[in-house]
Design a protein around this motif. Structure first.
Motif, PDB file in Angstrom:
ATOM      1  N   ASP A  16      -6.035  -5.390  22.504  1.00 45.88           N
ATOM      2  CA  ASP A  16      -4.755  -4.894  22.527  1.00 45.88           C
ATOM      3  C   ASP A  16      -4.079  -4.110  21.280  1.00 45.88           C
ATOM      4  O   ASP A  16      -3.804  -2.966  21.200  1.00 45.88           O
ATOM      5  CB  ASP A  16      -3.550  -5.841  22.934  1.00 45.88           C
ATOM      6  CG  ASP A  16      -2.430  -5.220  23.481  1.00 45.88           C
ATOM      7  OD1 ASP A  16      -2.377  -4.722  24.576  1.00 45.88           O
ATOM      8  OD2 ASP A  16      -1.261  -5.101  22.562  1.00 45.88           O
ATOM      9  N   TYR A  20      -3.925  -0.067  20.686  1.00 49.94           N
ATOM     10  CA  TYR A  20      -2.752   0.551  20.476  1.00 49.94           C
ATOM     11  C   TYR A  20      -2.846   1.208  19.077  1.00 49.94           C
ATOM     12  O   TYR A  20      -2.399   2.490  18.822  1.00 49.94           O
ATOM     13  CB  TYR A  20      -1.829  -0.746  20.163  1.00 49.94           C
ATOM     14  CG  TYR A  20      -0.379  -0.252  19.395  1.00 49.94           C
ATOM     15  CD1 TYR A  20       0.740  -0.251  20.744  1.00 49.94           C
ATOM     16  CD2 TYR A  20       0.023  -0.244  18.157  1.00 49.94           C
ATOM     17  CE1 TYR A  20       1.809   0.390  20.194  1.00 49.94           C
ATOM     18  CE2 TYR A  20       1.233   0.257  17.917  1.00 49.94           C
ATOM     19  CZ  TYR A  20       2.329   0.450  18.907  1.00 49.94           C
ATOM     20  OH  TYR A  20       3.414   0.787  18.226  1.00 49.94           O
ATOM     21  N   GLY A  72      -1.543   3.516  27.671  1.00 51.65           N
ATOM     22  CA  GLY A  72      -1.897   3.196  28.915  1.00 51.65           C
ATOM     23  C   GLY A  72      -3.256   3.535  29.391  1.00 51.65           C
ATOM     24  O   GLY A  72      -3.887   3.126  30.134  1.00 51.65           O
ATOM     25  N   MET A  75      -5.976   1.567  27.779  1.00 56.26           N
ATOM     26  CA  MET A  75      -6.088   0.322  28.013  1.00 56.26           C
ATOM     27  C   MET A  75      -6.649   0.296  29.726  1.00 56.26           C
ATOM     28  O   MET A  75      -7.635  -0.370  29.819  1.00 56.26           O
ATOM     29  CB  MET A  75      -4.624  -0.243  28.238  1.00 56.26           C
ATOM     30  CG  MET A  75      -4.727  -1.833  28.994  1.00 56.26           C
ATOM     31  SD  MET A  75      -5.647  -2.900  27.810  1.00 56.26           S
ATOM     32  CE  MET A  75      -4.361  -3.017  26.250  1.00 56.26           C
ATOM     33  N   HIS A 115       3.700  -1.336  31.820  1.00 60.24           N
ATOM     34  CA  HIS A 115       2.473  -0.633  32.482  1.00 60.24           C
ATOM     35  C   HIS A 115       1.219  -1.291  31.860  1.00 60.24           C
ATOM     36  O   HIS A 115       0.303  -1.737  32.854  1.00 60.24           O
ATOM     37  CB  HIS A 115       2.476   0.725  32.271  1.00 60.24           C
ATOM     38  CG  HIS A 115       2.252   1.602  30.860  1.00 60.24           C
ATOM     39  ND1 HIS A 115       3.064   1.122  29.772  1.00 60.24           N
ATOM     40  CD2 HIS A 115       1.504   2.401  30.681  1.00 60.24           C
ATOM     41  CE1 HIS A 115       2.394   1.802  28.907  1.00 60.24           C
ATOM     42  NE2 HIS A 115       1.585   2.539  29.321  1.00 60.24           N
ATOM     43  N   THR A 116       1.216  -1.638  30.861  1.00 63.12           N
ATOM     44  CA  THR A 116      -0.303  -2.148  30.229  1.00 63.12           C
ATOM     45  C   THR A 116      -0.148  -3.725  30.376  1.00 63.12           C
ATOM     46  O   THR A 116      -0.947  -4.254  30.866  1.00 63.12           O
ATOM     47  CB  THR A 116      -0.372  -1.956  28.534  1.00 63.12           C
ATOM     48  OG1 THR A 116       1.054  -2.181  27.810  1.00 63.12           O
ATOM     49  CG2 THR A 116      -0.704  -0.386  28.341  1.00 63.12           C
ATOM     50  N   MET A 119      -1.195  -4.188  33.762  1.00 61.46           N
ATOM     51  CA  MET A 119      -2.459  -4.044  33.991  1.00 61.46           C
ATOM     52  C   MET A 119      -3.517  -5.304  33.683  1.00 61.46           C
ATOM     53  O   MET A 119      -4.490  -5.875  34.410  1.00 61.46           O
ATOM     54  CB  MET A 119      -3.169  -2.831  33.156  1.00 61.46           C
ATOM     55  CG  MET A 119      -2.801  -1.434  33.357  1.00 61.46           C
ATOM     56  SD  MET A 119      -3.335  -0.260  32.530  1.00 61.46           S
ATOM     57  CE  MET A 119      -2.372   0.881  32.362  1.00 61.46           C
ATOM     58  N   LYS A 120      -2.947  -5.765  32.624  1.00 61.64           N
ATOM     59  CA  LYS A 120      -3.836  -6.972  31.933  1.00 61.64           C
ATOM     60  C   LYS A 120      -3.704  -8.166  32.731  1.00 61.64           C
ATOM     61  O   LYS A 120      -4.429  -8.956  33.229  1.00 61.64           O
ATOM     62  CB  LYS A 120      -3.273  -7.291  30.591  1.00 61.64           C
ATOM     63  CG  LYS A 120      -3.793  -6.322  29.466  1.00 61.64           C
ATOM     64  CD  LYS A 120      -3.224  -6.369  27.979  1.00 61.64           C
ATOM     65  CE  LYS A 120      -1.879  -5.988  27.938  1.00 61.64           C
ATOM     66  NZ  LYS A 120      -1.208  -5.892  26.645  1.00 61.64           N
TER      67      LYS A 120
END
Length: 208
Positions: A16, A20, A72, A75, A115-116, A119-120
């Motif tokens: 992450d 980022y 996003g 990721m 949103h991320t 996803m994770k």
């Protein structure tokens, strides 16, 4: 009971942070950043970006959406091709037990963008349908993100927050919440601490 995500429910801290940083560099160019993300006042995706923009004389309103979008994309691509997003040992079963067996209402409050975060969680195999989730989309300050999540849960005498960072612990102390630290970064630093969620008896520690 409210949970953090990165380093708490999923093992994604290193990836992450790397993605980022890539998004910031690709969108903002050669800007000055601090040595560690923890050096920023608000250790959230939005809070860090706001401070980077302020310290480099950039307009946050022009940069935030582009960095958020690019992060996003990075990721999603990472999860699609590498898939390194493992749940913390015992965490999926713990959440299921808390919800289905103990009828405990839980929430998720993360410093990442929504949103991320989703996803994770999805890649790690979590079913978070019906679980309130607040994020950097709600605020740049962690305390307010956590407070927002709390308003979405029923009133109780004690609020418990579970996280893996010093910033999680400090925010919990400011709010007067009980805090449970998870993982090596908080070993020896807090009253209630777990390496992970793999032992069944940890349920008693968590709900106390």
């Amino acid at each position: 009971m409210i949970f953090d995500i990165d380093g708490t429910l999923v093992d994604t801290v290193a990836d992450d942070a790397r993605l980022y940083a890539t998004a910031v560099r690709e969108v903002l160019g050669d800007v000055s950043t601090r040595p560690r993300w923890s050096d920023y006042e608000h250790v959230t995706d939005r809070g860090i970006l706001r401070q980077i923009c302020h310290e480099n004389g950039l307009d946050i309103t022009r940069c935030e959406q582009n960095v958020r979008t690019r992060f996003g994309e990075l990721m999603a691509d990472h999860l699609r091709h590498e898939g390194s997003c493992c749940p913390t040992p015992g965490a999926p079963g713990l959440l299921e037990n808390l919800r289905e067996v103990l009828h405990c209402r839980i929430g998720i409050a993360t410093g990442g963008w929504e949103h991320t975060a989703r996803m994770k969680l999805a890649r790690a195999g979590y079913d978070v349908a019906g679980i309130p989730l607040t994020s950097s989309d709600d605020d740049h300050e962690r305390v307010r993100i956590m407070q927002r999540c709390r308003t979405l849960l029923p009133a109780t005498a004690v609020t418990v927050y579970v996280g893996d960072g010093d910033w999680d612990q400090r925010a919990s102390e400011r709010l007067g919440w009980r805090f449970i630290g998870v993982g090596s970064r908080l070993r020896g630093k807090c009253e209630h601490w777990l390496q992970d969620f793999s032992a069944p008896e940890l349920l008693k520690t968590l709900i106390g």
